[in-house]
Design a protein around this motif. Structure first.
Motif, PDB file in Angstrom:
ATOM      1  N   VAL A  30      32.999  27.751 -39.395  1.00 48.41           N
ATOM      2  CA  VAL A  30      32.588  29.194 -39.814  1.00 48.41           C
ATOM      3  C   VAL A  30      33.477  29.405 -41.034  1.00 48.41           C
ATOM      4  CG1 VAL A  30      32.211  31.598 -39.389  1.00 48.41           C
ATOM      5  CG2 VAL A  30      31.537  29.954 -37.659  1.00 48.41           C
ATOM      6  N   LYS A  31      32.964  29.425 -42.325  1.00 48.02           N
ATOM      7  CA  LYS A  31      33.483  29.737 -43.293  1.00 48.02           C
ATOM      8  C   LYS A  31      33.242  30.927 -44.153  1.00 48.02           C
ATOM      9  CE  LYS A  31      32.701  25.643 -45.033  1.00 48.02           C
ATOM     10  NZ  LYS A  31      32.602  24.213 -45.841  1.00 48.02           N
ATOM     11  N   GLN A  41      28.107  38.523 -54.133  1.00 44.46           N
ATOM     12  CA  GLN A  41      27.734  38.216 -52.700  1.00 44.46           C
ATOM     13  C   GLN A  41      28.881  37.993 -51.982  1.00 44.46           C
ATOM     14  OE1 GLN A  41      24.084  35.769 -52.880  1.00 44.46           O
ATOM     15  NE2 GLN A  41      22.844  37.369 -53.974  1.00 44.46           N
ATOM     16  N   GLU A  42      28.574  38.110 -50.561  1.00 43.45           N
ATOM     17  CA  GLU A  42      29.656  38.101 -49.409  1.00 43.45           C
ATOM     18  C   GLU A  42      28.839  37.403 -48.456  1.00 43.45           C
ATOM     19  OE1 GLU A  42      32.703  40.832 -49.061  1.00 43.45           O
ATOM     20  OE2 GLU A  42      32.417  41.657 -51.304  1.00 43.45           O
ATOM     21  N   GLY A  43      29.640  36.477 -47.754  1.00 40.91           N
ATOM     22  CA  GLY A  43      28.893  36.158 -46.696  1.00 40.91           C
ATOM     23  C   GLY A  43      29.491  34.590 -46.121  1.00 40.91           C
ATOM     24  N   PHE A  58      25.285  31.936 -47.574  1.00 38.24           N
ATOM     25  CA  PHE A  58      24.343  32.532 -46.834  1.00 38.24           C
ATOM     26  C   PHE A  58      24.806  34.175 -47.156  1.00 38.24           C
ATOM     27  CE2 PHE A  58      23.641  28.577 -45.142  1.00 38.24           C
ATOM     28  CZ  PHE A  58      22.383  28.467 -44.694  1.00 38.24           C
ATOM     29  N   ALA A  59      24.158  35.043 -47.672  1.00 37.92           N
ATOM     30  CA  ALA A  59      24.634  36.241 -48.060  1.00 37.92           C
ATOM     31  C   ALA A  59      24.556  37.425 -46.871  1.00 37.92           C
ATOM     32  CB  ALA A  59      24.175  37.107 -49.154  1.00 37.92           C
ATOM     33  N   LEU A  60      25.478  38.242 -46.682  1.00 32.79           N
ATOM     34  CA  LEU A  60      25.572  39.161 -45.657  1.00 32.79           C
ATOM     35  C   LEU A  60      24.251  40.321 -46.041  1.00 32.79           C
ATOM     36  CD1 LEU A  60      29.274  39.701 -45.234  1.00 32.79           C
ATOM     37  CD2 LEU A  60      27.595  39.297 -43.425  1.00 32.79           C
ATOM     38  N   SER A  61      23.630  40.839 -45.035  1.00 32.47           N
ATOM     39  CA  SER A  61      22.607  42.072 -45.348  1.00 32.47           C
ATOM     40  C   SER A  61      23.271  43.164 -44.784  1.00 32.47           C
ATOM     41  CB  SER A  61      21.369  41.757 -44.530  1.00 32.47           C
ATOM     42  OG  SER A  61      21.802  41.467 -43.252  1.00 32.47           O
ATOM     43  N   ALA A  66      27.574  35.860 -37.928  1.00 32.86           N
ATOM     44  CA  ALA A  66      27.527  34.319 -38.742  1.00 32.86           C
ATOM     45  C   ALA A  66      26.178  33.621 -38.305  1.00 32.86           C
ATOM     46  CB  ALA A  66      28.605  33.570 -38.349  1.00 32.86           C
ATOM     47  N   ALA A  67      25.806  33.638 -36.895  1.00 33.17           N
ATOM     48  CA  ALA A  67      25.001  32.859 -36.372  1.00 33.17           C
ATOM     49  C   ALA A  67      23.453  33.654 -36.624  1.00 33.17           C
ATOM     50  CB  ALA A  67      24.985  32.933 -34.836  1.00 33.17           C
ATOM     51  N   GLU A  68      23.583  34.874 -36.805  1.00 34.26           N
ATOM     52  CA  GLU A  68      22.100  35.689 -37.055  1.00 34.26           C
ATOM     53  C   GLU A  68      22.054  35.383 -38.554  1.00 34.26           C
ATOM     54  OE1 GLU A  68      19.902  38.579 -38.740  1.00 34.26           O
ATOM     55  OE2 GLU A  68      22.286  38.750 -38.963  1.00 34.26           O
ATOM     56  N   THR A  69      23.068  35.559 -39.162  1.00 35.66           N
ATOM     57  CA  THR A  69      23.046  35.427 -40.930  1.00 35.66           C
ATOM     58  C   THR A  69      22.444  34.089 -41.269  1.00 35.66           C
ATOM     59  OG1 THR A  69      24.723  37.011 -41.031  1.00 35.66           O
ATOM     60  CG2 THR A  69      24.212  35.762 -43.220  1.00 35.66           C
TER      61      THR A  69
END
Length: 324
Positions: free
Chosen positions: A2-3, A14-16, A24-27, A47-50
């Motif tokens: 996880v990075k 964007q952040e994520g 993969f950007a956060l929502s 993280a898993a969901e994103t």
């Protein structure tokens, strides 16, 4: 692995998460600092969901930024070999002062001048001895039920959300003058700190800790492709958990705080200057490229830019003391 990262893409920040060469950007308006405030366990679930739900963008198509906006930056001096070499370079004296062994020592540096990998680092005005410092930094996250005060080392370990690379840029000639006043450093340090390329969550390092809590991961630095220094993070005088605990003593650590390890052995030029008795390798110059690599995290790289020409030193005004 996880990075957690921040990046520029298509004209916006964007952040994520970064995974397998994709971003993969956060929502929902969430940010890296939102994750730090949520804590590690909840972040792993996010993280898993994103990664499952968000459309990826190729890492090669983005410009990485510093992976967080730090609340504070405490920088320790936890490597004995570094202390010995730099003391000889700056003070002209061999050995390590006995007080270093008694407790960890740190200074607060500037969270507003943090840069990311690939950014150009200008030489500050008046500096002719620009240097780098090769470090690993622990990033603090939320722990349910803890206010971050007066932590034991066991509790402090739980507050370590993840790790990133830190380059504590240093203007050695400015620093040398400042520290003769027994305060500082200030302008010798506060012009730039590089963090990156991302935060690797602490769970990824859990199996690597030795029995005392040290992390035996390699740290390397090169300039213009030439190796300069190499060390193990486990050569620190204290494990990170003890540094976090000490920082919290009669104080507080909060999500978004960054705690640097201090420079590893042979991780900067000034240490080598002290050992070699001369300015070899030479101070950094415009166009030099500095790359730092840490096992399990990745690498950061920056190019040295132009020197800013300005008058920065203003002498004290002789004053006739007045009384009332």
């Amino acid at each position: 692995m996880v990075k957690i990262a921040r990046w520029n893409y298509d004209g916006g920040i964007q952040e994520g998460f970064v995974d397998d060469g994709n971003c993969f950007a956060l929502s929902g308006g969430r940010t890296v600092n939102t994750l730090l405030a949520a804590g590690l366990e909840e972040t792993l679930a996010i993280a898993a969901e994103t990664l499952r739900s968000q459309r990826p963008v190729a890492l090669r198509d983005v410009e990485l930024l510093a992976p967080l906006t730090p609340a504070t930056i405490r920088d320790f001096v936890a490597f004995e070999e570094h202390v010995e070499g730099v003391r000889k370079s700056i003070d002209g004296v061999a050995g390590v002062v006995p007080e270093w062994y008694e407790a960890p020592t740190f200074y607060f540096t500037n969270p507003h001048t943090v840069t990311g990998t690939r950014e150009v680092i200008g030489i500050p005005a008046g500096c002719h001895e620009l240097d780098f410092e090769t470090e690993v930094a622990a990033v603090v996250g939320h722990v349910p039920g803890s206010d971050g005060r007066n932590l034991s080392s066991t509790d402090a370990h739980r507050h370590i959300f993840g790790y990133t690379i830190l380059n504590d840029w240093s203007a050695r000639d400015l620093q040398r003058r400042e520290m003769k006043v027994s305060l500082g450093p200030c302008k010798g340090k506060d012009f730039a700190n590089t963090l990156g390329p991302w935060i690797v969550t602490a769970d990824e390092f859990g199996h690597l800790h030795d029995d005392e809590g040290f992390l035996p991961v390699t740290m390397e630095v090169e300039v213009n492709g030439e190796p300069i220094g190499r060390d193990l993070l486990s050569n620190m005088g204290w494990p990170f958990a003890e540094l976090v605990a000490y920082a919290s003593q009669d104080s507080v650590v909060r999500p978004g705080d960054v705690l640097g390890s201090g420079t590893c052995g042979r991780g900067c030029l000034a240490e080598l200057w002290g050992r070699n008795g001369s300015r070899t390798p030479p101070p950094l110059q415009t166009g030099d490229v500095v790359r730092m690599t840490v096992e399990g995290i990745g690498w950061i790289e920056n190019t040295v830019g132009q020197r800013r020409n300005a008058e920065t030193r203003v002498g004290a005004r002789p004053r006739k003391l007045e009384t009332r």
